[in-house]
Write a protein that holds these residues in place. Structure first.
Motif, PDB file in Angstrom:
ATOM      1  N   ILE A 113      34.430  43.251  14.647  1.00  0.00           N
ATOM      2  CA  ILE A 113      35.816  43.540  15.002  1.00  0.00           C
ATOM      3  C   ILE A 113      35.941  43.383  16.512  1.00  0.00           C
ATOM      4  CG2 ILE A 113      37.691  45.226  14.904  1.00  0.00           C
ATOM      5  CD1 ILE A 113      36.605  44.265  12.128  1.00  0.00           C
TER       6      ILE A 113
ATOM      7  N   LEU B 108      43.640  43.314  12.584  1.00  0.00           N
ATOM      8  CA  LEU B 108      42.247  43.243  13.007  1.00  0.00           C
ATOM      9  C   LEU B 108      41.972  41.836  13.503  1.00  0.00           C
ATOM     10  CD1 LEU B 108      40.172  44.852  10.092  1.00  0.00           C
ATOM     11  CD2 LEU B 108      40.595  45.828  12.337  1.00  0.00           C
TER      12      LEU B 108
ATOM     13  N   ARG C 128      41.782  45.532  17.530  1.00  0.00           N
ATOM     14  CA  ARG C 128      42.574  46.080  16.423  1.00  0.00           C
ATOM     15  C   ARG C 128      43.809  46.750  17.004  1.00  0.00           C
ATOM     16  NH1 ARG C 128      37.603  49.199  15.075  1.00  0.00           N
ATOM     17  NH2 ARG C 128      36.867  48.069  16.835  1.00  0.00           N
TER      18      ARG C 128
ATOM     19  N   LEU D  87      41.694  52.456  11.572  1.00  0.00           N
ATOM     20  CA  LEU D  87      41.222  51.191  12.139  1.00  0.00           C
ATOM     21  C   LEU D  87      40.020  51.396  13.051  1.00  0.00           C
ATOM     22  CD1 LEU D  87      44.523  49.351  13.104  1.00  0.00           C
ATOM     23  CD2 LEU D  87      42.965  48.785  11.239  1.00  0.00           C
TER      24      LEU D  87
END
Length: 117
Positions: free
Chosen positions: A63, A55, A66, A85
């Motif tokens: 985020i 990440l 990823r 994810l």
């Protein structure tokens, strides 16, 4: 297991304990999102193994990106890891005094899958 991206080291004015605690929190968060593969193929194959995921997180906990760093031999596990994810949109912001001088960090973790999860 989770670790910071190689090449990004804490400077002397950073608190290693704050960073270690933050990394532990991300590990817990990732484990909460991890899902074992579902469906007929997973029931028949009952895959087991590990997938190393990553990440890229900004200071606010967003985020940025990823992915999978090291795939399992099982495509079912790889797909389950990536789907896990994708469900993560935000984590806790960096604690004050940690990761100074960096606008983001790339963290890696290992998803270990066993039958019966």
């Amino acid at each position: 297991m989770i670790s910071k991206e190689k090449g990004m080291h804490a400077s002397s004015n950073q608190s290693p304990s704050l960073e270690a605690e933050y990394i532990q929190n991300i590990r817990s968060e990732l484990e909460n999102y991890k899902q074992y593969p579902r469906g007929r193929a997973a029931s028949l194959q009952r895959p087991q193994g590990s997938v190393v995921v990553w990440l890229k997180v900004d200071r606010a906990g967003n985020i940025i990106d990823r992915g999978i760093e090291k795939k399992s031999r099982s495509m079912l596990l790889n797909r389950a890891a990536y789907q896990s994810l994708r469900r993560i949109e935000h984590v806790a912001p960096f604690p004050k005094g940690s990761f100074d001088g960096h606008n983001y960090y790339r963290f890696t973790a290992t998803f270990v899958y066993t039958v019966g999860q």
